[in-house]
Design a protein around this motif. Structure first.
Motif, PDB file in Angstrom:
ATOM      1  N   TRP A   1       0.847  -1.177   0.000  1.00 40.28           N
ATOM      2  CA  TRP A   1       0.000   0.000   0.000  1.00 40.28           C
ATOM      3  C   TRP A   1       0.891   1.239   0.000  1.00 40.28           C
ATOM      4  O   TRP A   1       2.112   1.140   0.105  1.00 40.28           O
ATOM      5  N   THR A   2       0.295   2.410  -0.120  1.00 38.33           N
ATOM      6  CA  THR A   2       1.057   3.642  -0.066  1.00 38.33           C
ATOM      7  C   THR A   2       0.697   4.401   1.206  1.00 38.33           C
ATOM      8  O   THR A   2      -0.146   3.951   1.994  1.00 38.33           O
ATOM      9  N   ASP A   3       1.324   5.532   1.424  1.00 42.01           N
ATOM     10  CA  ASP A   3       1.035   6.339   2.612  1.00 42.01           C
ATOM     11  C   ASP A   3      -0.252   7.115   2.346  1.00 42.01           C
ATOM     12  O   ASP A   3      -0.241   8.185   1.737  1.00 42.01           O
ATOM     13  N   GLU A   4      -1.348   6.559   2.811  1.00 44.36           N
ATOM     14  CA  GLU A   4      -2.655   7.114   2.484  1.00 44.36           C
ATOM     15  C   GLU A   4      -2.960   8.415   3.203  1.00 44.36           C
ATOM     16  O   GLU A   4      -3.912   9.115   2.841  1.00 44.36           O
ATOM     17  N   ARG A   5      -2.151   8.764   4.209  1.00 39.39           N
ATOM     18  CA  ARG A   5      -2.307  10.081   4.835  1.00 39.39           C
ATOM     19  C   ARG A   5      -1.844  11.189   3.899  1.00 39.39           C
ATOM     20  O   ARG A   5      -2.240  12.335   4.032  1.00 39.39           O
ATOM     21  N   ILE A   6      -0.993  10.813   2.929  1.00 38.86           N
ATOM     22  CA  ILE A   6      -0.455  11.786   1.977  1.00 38.86           C
ATOM     23  C   ILE A   6      -1.088  11.620   0.605  1.00 38.86           C
ATOM     24  O   ILE A   6      -1.540  12.599  -0.009  1.00 38.86           O
ATOM     25  N   PHE A   7      -1.112  10.394   0.107  1.00 36.16           N
ATOM     26  CA  PHE A   7      -1.486  10.154  -1.283  1.00 36.16           C
ATOM     27  C   PHE A   7      -2.984   9.842  -1.404  1.00 36.16           C
ATOM     28  O   PHE A   7      -3.444   8.751  -1.062  1.00 36.16           O
ATOM     29  N   HIS A   8      -3.704  10.818  -1.883  1.00 37.87           N
ATOM     30  CA  HIS A   8      -5.143  10.730  -2.120  1.00 37.87           C
ATOM     31  C   HIS A   8      -5.499  11.787  -3.156  1.00 37.87           C
ATOM     32  O   HIS A   8      -4.698  12.698  -3.430  1.00 37.87           O
ATOM     33  N   PRO A   9      -6.666  11.705  -3.772  1.00 39.91           N
ATOM     34  CA  PRO A   9      -7.023  12.696  -4.800  1.00 39.91           C
ATOM     35  C   PRO A   9      -6.957  14.111  -4.251  1.00 39.91           C
ATOM     36  O   PRO A   9      -7.371  14.389  -3.118  1.00 39.91           O
ATOM     37  N   ALA A  10      -6.415  15.023  -5.054  1.00 42.66           N
ATOM     38  CA  ALA A  10      -6.226  16.407  -4.626  1.00 42.66           C
ATOM     39  C   ALA A  10      -6.584  17.351  -5.763  1.00 42.66           C
ATOM     40  O   ALA A  10      -6.683  16.952  -6.924  1.00 42.66           O
ATOM     41  N   THR A  11      -6.766  18.608  -5.406  1.00 46.05           N
ATOM     42  CA  THR A  11      -6.984  19.672  -6.383  1.00 46.05           C
ATOM     43  C   THR A  11      -5.693  20.473  -6.497  1.00 46.05           C
ATOM     44  O   THR A  11      -5.139  20.891  -5.475  1.00 46.05           O
TER      45      THR A  11
ATOM     46  N   LEU B   1      12.803  -7.123 -12.342  1.00 44.40           N
ATOM     47  CA  LEU B   1      11.844  -6.023 -12.321  1.00 44.40           C
ATOM     48  C   LEU B   1      10.496  -6.416 -12.924  1.00 44.40           C
ATOM     49  O   LEU B   1       9.511  -5.706 -12.730  1.00 44.40           O
ATOM     50  N   ARG B   2      10.467  -7.527 -13.640  1.00 45.03           N
ATOM     51  CA  ARG B   2       9.181  -7.965 -14.194  1.00 45.03           C
ATOM     52  C   ARG B   2       8.247  -8.446 -13.083  1.00 45.03           C
ATOM     53  O   ARG B   2       7.032  -8.440 -13.247  1.00 45.03           O
ATOM     54  N   GLY B   3       8.820  -8.870 -11.988  1.00 45.49           N
ATOM     55  CA  GLY B   3       8.017  -9.321 -10.853  1.00 45.49           C
ATOM     56  C   GLY B   3       7.992  -8.293  -9.751  1.00 45.49           C
ATOM     57  O   GLY B   3       8.161  -8.638  -8.584  1.00 45.49           O
ATOM     58  N   SER B   4       7.795  -7.022 -10.093  1.00 49.78           N
ATOM     59  CA  SER B   4       7.764  -5.972  -9.073  1.00 49.78           C
ATOM     60  C   SER B   4       6.737  -4.921  -9.448  1.00 49.78           C
ATOM     61  O   SER B   4       6.387  -4.751 -10.618  1.00 49.78           O
ATOM     62  N   LEU B   5       6.246  -4.229  -8.431  1.00 44.66           N
ATOM     63  CA  LEU B   5       5.351  -3.091  -8.613  1.00 44.66           C
ATOM     64  C   LEU B   5       5.986  -1.899  -7.913  1.00 44.66           C
ATOM     65  O   LEU B   5       6.020  -1.857  -6.686  1.00 44.66           O
ATOM     66  N   PRO B   6       6.517  -0.935  -8.648  1.00 42.01           N
ATOM     67  CA  PRO B   6       7.185   0.194  -8.004  1.00 42.01           C
ATOM     68  C   PRO B   6       6.215   1.031  -7.183  1.00 42.01           C
ATOM     69  O   PRO B   6       5.039   1.171  -7.538  1.00 42.01           O
ATOM     70  N   GLY B   7       6.694   1.588  -6.087  1.00 39.54           N
ATOM     71  CA  GLY B   7       5.834   2.331  -5.169  1.00 39.54           C
ATOM     72  C   GLY B   7       5.124   3.499  -5.824  1.00 39.54           C
ATOM     73  O   GLY B   7       4.030   3.889  -5.388  1.00 39.54           O
ATOM     74  N   LYS B   8       5.736   4.083  -6.855  1.00 38.25           N
ATOM     75  CA  LYS B   8       5.076   5.221  -7.500  1.00 38.25           C
ATOM     76  C   LYS B   8       3.774   4.803  -8.186  1.00 38.25           C
ATOM     77  O   LYS B   8       2.891   5.644  -8.390  1.00 38.25           O
ATOM     78  N   LEU B   9       3.622   3.518  -8.529  1.00 38.13           N
ATOM     79  CA  LEU B   9       2.370   3.070  -9.129  1.00 38.13           C
ATOM     80  C   LEU B   9       1.246   3.120  -8.106  1.00 38.13           C
ATOM     81  O   LEU B   9       0.151   3.627  -8.393  1.00 38.13           O
ATOM     82  N   GLN B  10       1.479   2.593  -6.911  1.00 36.92           N
ATOM     83  CA  GLN B  10       0.455   2.670  -5.867  1.00 36.92           C
ATOM     84  C   GLN B  10       0.094   4.117  -5.546  1.00 36.92           C
ATOM     85  O   GLN B  10      -1.071   4.454  -5.361  1.00 36.92           O
ATOM     86  N   ALA B  11       1.113   4.990  -5.474  1.00 34.93           N
ATOM     87  CA  ALA B  11       0.854   6.394  -5.157  1.00 34.93           C
ATOM     88  C   ALA B  11      -0.014   7.044  -6.227  1.00 34.93           C
ATOM     89  O   ALA B  11      -0.961   7.776  -5.923  1.00 34.93           O
ATOM     90  N   ALA B  12       0.285   6.777  -7.499  1.00 36.39           N
ATOM     91  CA  ALA B  12      -0.495   7.358  -8.586  1.00 36.39           C
ATOM     92  C   ALA B  12      -1.929   6.850  -8.562  1.00 36.39           C
ATOM     93  O   ALA B  12      -2.883   7.629  -8.698  1.00 36.39           O
ATOM     94  N   LEU B  13      -2.106   5.540  -8.382  1.00 36.80           N
ATOM     95  CA  LEU B  13      -3.452   4.989  -8.356  1.00 36.80           C
ATOM     96  C   LEU B  13      -4.249   5.534  -7.176  1.00 36.80           C
ATOM     97  O   LEU B  13      -5.440   5.847  -7.314  1.00 36.80           O
ATOM     98  N   ALA B  14      -3.614   5.651  -6.018  1.00 38.46           N
ATOM     99  CA  ALA B  14      -4.301   6.185  -4.842  1.00 38.46           C
ATOM    100  C   ALA B  14      -4.751   7.617  -5.060  1.00 38.46           C
ATOM    101  O   ALA B  14      -5.761   8.061  -4.494  1.00 38.46           O
ATOM    102  N   CYS B  15      -4.001   8.368  -5.873  1.00 43.19           N
ATOM    103  CA  CYS B  15      -4.339   9.768  -6.172  1.00 43.19           C
ATOM    104  C   CYS B  15      -5.279   9.896  -7.361  1.00 43.19           C
ATOM    105  O   CYS B  15      -5.566  11.024  -7.792  1.00 43.19           O
ATOM    106  N   ALA B  16      -5.750   8.777  -7.905  1.00 44.35           N
ATOM    107  CA  ALA B  16      -6.630   8.782  -9.076  1.00 44.35           C
ATOM    108  C   ALA B  16      -5.973   9.443 -10.270  1.00 44.35           C
ATOM    109  O   ALA B  16      -6.627  10.126 -11.059  1.00 44.35           O
ATOM    110  N   ALA B  17      -4.661   9.236 -10.421  1.00 48.27           N
ATOM    111  CA  ALA B  17      -3.925   9.782 -11.555  1.00 48.27           C
ATOM    112  C   ALA B  17      -3.785   8.711 -12.631  1.00 48.27           C
ATOM    113  O   ALA B  17      -3.316   7.608 -12.329  1.00 48.27           O
TER     114      ALA B  17
END
Length: 411
Positions: free
Chosen positions: A196-206, A306-322
């Motif tokens: 998971w990502t740090d959900e206190r920080i990464f969430h949809p924003a304006t 790296l084919r068997g990995s999910l970089p943290g920036k992917l979770q952060a982007a998805l959590a932010c609805a990007a």
């Protein structure tokens, strides 16, 4: 339950997975004891205001954090890294029996840096069952000779021993399961638990006006890469792709890293005026910057590990609805496509990535918004903090319930 946590890094370092797991397990009524080192990441020097010493414990309700000394000399060489890994193993082993000997189960946030400490602690704790949460599988990185190659062999041997000894193994990406099984893990004991990502920080924003001014120059499509500019990302591919579309889109690289000078040099050599560099920002600033851009770029080179990995920036982007543009193979591309959260192409193929950039620029804004919404739904369903902690908690109960099972030999 009494739960031990072994982690090389822990808050205030950017180690939100073991940190948030410890807090959440304590909030659920478990007694949690963390064994970690003194904070020194990413600079390799102990944070100001901290002093390494043996008797350092902090306590809150149901949560105790014990820190032990380790060599802090940065990651400038193989010798420095191994000195840090081995010193942490020695320090953790010195107090493990007294501090963790009566826990019901041990959770290990398993990085290569933790491997020697894990082997030491499991050997000393005897029948205490362990749940490994594997984040990365050790790669020799092409070092077949010399000191790095010798350490790679030792690291690989140690990882095989702890895989065989673990009561349960959680892997942070689906294809990583095959890698740990090939390295010696019992397939019946391996489960997928996505980070998971740090959900206190990464969430949809304006986006604020300042964020827009930093990211955007005009109405052109903006693709942003936020994070490390390193060897694993292969951002030269993105620069070449963007240079081919200099009047169609902008590529904004936020961050720094060991390959930054090389990537900047390539952009200058190609005359890619649509490639811009922004210095590293605080994580709390990133959701607004994500919202100011049109897409987040996830880059991984074409390497087996790296084919068997999910970089943290992917979770952060998805959590932010990007919405995402992924230049990667394996699990990363599969997740983006399955979630319909963006576009993907094979790694290290600048022409294919240029085609994705062009297509991204033509997609209407409402469709981009829908991509982001779908990505966030998948994040909440499969990757969120409550989902991840539920799965880890279940594995800890399973491990504790089967503590009497014979385990592998760490000798």
């Amino acid at each position: 339950m009494k739960i031990g946590i072994l982690s090389y890094h822990f808050p205030p370092e950017p180690a939100f997975i073991p940190g948030s797991l410890a807090e959440e397990l304590a909030a659920r009524g478990h007694e949690v004891r963390v064994l970690t080192g003194f904070p020194d990441y990413p600079g390799g020097h102990v944070y100001p205001g901290w002093r390494q010493r043996w008797h350092h414990e902090t306590h809150s309700e149901r949560l105790t954090v014990r820190r032990v000394p380790r060599y802090s000399g940065g990651a400038s060489s193989t010798a420095a890294r191994m000195a840090s890994y081995l010193s942490f193993a020695g320090s953790a082993g010195w107090i493990a029996r007294r501090y963790l000997g009566d826990v019901d189960a041990l959770y290990v946030f398993q990085l290569p840096a933790t491997t020697f400490a894990t082997a030491s602690v499991l050997r000393l704790l005897g029948r205490v069952p362990a749940v490994l949460h594997v984040q990365d599988v050790w790669s020799r990185d092409g070092a077949d000779e010399g000191a790095q190659g010798r350490w790679a062999v030792r690291m690989g041997s140690a990882m095989t021993r702890i895989y065989r000894a673990a009561a349960r193994i959680a892997v942070a990406a689906p294809s990583m399961r095959d890698l740990v099984v090939a390295a010696g893990a019992d397939p019946a004991r391996v489960r997928v638990v996505l980070n998971w990502t740090d959900e206190r920080i990464f969430h949809p924003a304006t986006p604020s006006r300042a964020a827009r001014e930093l990211v955007r120059r005009d109405r052109r499509c903006v693709v942003m890469h936020a994070g490390t500019i390193g060897a694993r990302q292969g951002l030269e591919t993105a620069v070449r792709a963007a240079a081919a579309l200099d009047r169609t889109m902008d590529l904004v690289l936020v961050g720094s890293g060991g390959q930054e000078r090389r990537v900047r040099g390539l952009a200058a050599e190609l005359g890619a005026e649509n490639v811009r560099f922004v210095e590293r920002r605080s994580p709390v600033d990133m959701p607004e910057l994500y919202a100011a851009a049109d897409y987040q770029l996830v880059m991984l080179r074409d390497l087996p590990e790296l084919r068997g990995s999910l970089p943290g920036k992917l979770q952060a982007a998805l959590a932010c609805a990007a919405p995402v543009v992924a230049s990667a193979g394996g699990d990363t591309a599969e997740l983006v496509e399955r979630a319909r959260a963006g576009l993907s192409c094979p790694p290290e193929d600048w022409a294919a990535l240029a085609d994705r950039f062009w297509l991204a620029a033509t997609i209407p804004a409402p469709t981009r918004t829908e991509m982001g919404r779908r990505g966030r739904q998948v994040y909440l369903r499969e990757m969120s903090l409550p989902t991840g902690v539920d799965r880890i908690e279940r594995l800890l109960h399973e491990a504790a319930g089967q503590a009497a099972e014979p385990r592998g030999n760490l000798a």
